[in-house]
Design a protein around this motif. Sequence first.
Motif, PDB file in Angstrom:
ATOM      1  N   THR A   1       0.744  -1.358   0.103  1.00 24.90           N
ATOM      2  CA  THR A   1       0.002   0.091   0.120  1.00 24.90           C
ATOM      3  C   THR A   1       0.932   1.304  -0.081  1.00 24.90           C
ATOM      4  O   THR A   1       0.359   2.135  -0.486  1.00 24.90           O
ATOM      5  N   GLY A   2       2.179   1.157   0.571  1.00 23.16           N
ATOM      6  CA  GLY A   2       2.968   2.462   0.568  1.00 23.16           C
ATOM      7  C   GLY A   2       2.594   3.323   1.665  1.00 23.16           C
ATOM      8  O   GLY A   2       3.180   4.477   1.885  1.00 23.16           O
ATOM      9  N   GLU A   3       1.772   2.935   2.904  1.00 25.77           N
ATOM     10  CA  GLU A   3       1.413   3.392   4.115  1.00 25.77           C
ATOM     11  C   GLU A   3       2.498   3.540   4.942  1.00 25.77           C
ATOM     12  O   GLU A   3       3.440   2.662   5.082  1.00 25.77           O
ATOM     13  N   LEU A   4       2.759   4.672   5.853  1.00 27.16           N
ATOM     14  CA  LEU A   4       3.806   4.731   6.792  1.00 27.16           C
ATOM     15  C   LEU A   4       3.329   4.087   8.079  1.00 27.16           C
ATOM     16  O   LEU A   4       2.414   4.449   8.793  1.00 27.16           O
ATOM     17  N   PRO A   5       3.956   3.134   8.675  1.00 23.65           N
ATOM     18  CA  PRO A   5       3.663   2.575   9.770  1.00 23.65           C
ATOM     19  C   PRO A   5       3.642   3.475  10.947  1.00 23.65           C
ATOM     20  O   PRO A   5       4.690   4.435  10.691  1.00 23.65           O
ATOM     21  N   ILE A   6       2.986   3.386  11.943  1.00 24.58           N
ATOM     22  CA  ILE A   6       3.189   4.056  13.189  1.00 24.58           C
ATOM     23  C   ILE A   6       3.993   2.984  14.239  1.00 24.58           C
ATOM     24  O   ILE A   6       3.146   2.068  14.449  1.00 24.58           O
ATOM     25  N   SER A   7       5.057   3.330  14.768  1.00 26.68           N
ATOM     26  CA  SER A   7       5.737   2.540  15.598  1.00 26.68           C
ATOM     27  C   SER A   7       5.077   2.577  16.942  1.00 26.68           C
ATOM     28  O   SER A   7       4.573   3.411  17.212  1.00 26.68           O
ATOM     29  N   ALA A   8       5.119   1.638  17.734  1.00 22.36           N
ATOM     30  CA  ALA A   8       4.536   1.370  19.096  1.00 22.36           C
ATOM     31  C   ALA A   8       5.104   2.391  19.814  1.00 22.36           C
ATOM     32  O   ALA A   8       4.201   3.050  20.660  1.00 22.36           O
TER      33      ALA A   8
END
Lengths: 226, 192
Positions: free
Chosen positions: B61-68
């Motif tokens: 998808t190319g989304e930016l993950p949010i880290s914990a």
Amino acid sequence: MSDHIQPIRGPVTWDAGQKGRWSIDGGRLGLLAAITVVLAAIVHLVTILVIPSFATRDAWSRINEIAEPIGITLLPRARPGDEVLPGLDPAIVYGACLFDLNQGPFAITAPMPGDYWSVSFHTREGIIFYAVNDEAAASRRFDIEIRNAQQMRQFRLEYPEPDEEILTIEAPGNIGFALIRALVSTPSLRPRVEAAVAATVCETFVPPPPVTEPVGPPLPRPSPLR
Amino acid sequence: MPSLQIIAVIAISAVLGIGSVWLAVVGDVGFEAIRAGAWTAWPTAGADDSDPYIRARFSRTGELPISAAEGTAFVATADSAGETLVGHCDYLITGRTPAAQWWTLTLYRDADLSLIANPTERYGFNSTNIVREPDGSFDIVVAPRARPGNWLPSDEKAKALRLVFRLYDTPIATGGSVADIEMPRIERGHCR
């Protein structure tokens, strides 16, 4: 079980039997089905594992396309039909700095006012190897250096005492980007938050060319008179 | 002939293997999901030990993950009754939010995670601009036409919608209790 194994031993009888081209006895069909399932599972696992290596529209590729090679780039504000990355949070100002540790250690410094901010370090493979937000960083200045394993060893040799002011992080890969998120709680604050993110300093320390003479005071030589 | 059978076995296993990957990646499969009502979060997204399905999905998808360390994103593509969120229905999002320093709620088209154009330029709410009830709870109405109160504009023509509830700086992501997360309910209202 022996029903399934038997036909594989006797392909000769199968050929010699003058059966129709597509007639398969039940045991052989079961064996073929089992092989198909195992092969499909292998294809499934291998495909899942290699997708990230072949992705051309992942976050890294998209950011690498628009970001300046040096300094910070503010991602354009997400607007319908004009998003540089999918699923951006419209309430967040994003800033990205590319880094390439092959050229030298990377440092990021920012004065971060405003409501919520965080900085995260992403490798090209999409792994976040360090992240910190305003709450966790309250006792520190926002001053982070990224080094690869070799640069880290050298740094530890040169500076055995840890520096309280600067946080030094070892990166698992040489190429990636730092991402700054800053929350815009009310639309009127957006220009201020954007200016704060744009004021972030990202720099790569290009090491000086290697010198042949050791730096520092010359070693005391034994006196020839003694 | 055996060679034909070998070709058939290889072809069928390739189709099954790649087809199942496609379904898994498009269908939001992930082993490390946290579910709370209609909402699902993948708190290990972006971590170096995250499961390969989550990693494959984000790289597609190319989304930016949010880290914990930063927060958690809860995603809903269906209402609390399990029906897919569609553009021609109204939805009432009601309840409270889990503990977080800040939160934002954003509406996207599910197909490409794009925002929905609207004259008010409202694409979501956050913890500061939401109008709350005296007891701290809130109601948000997702609807294609203007509504009083907290109106989140959707698109009548959108076949599938996605709500993303992002909690920034939340104890959930960093080892807080998962069992008693209270997320808002999504109730379907009038459909056209």
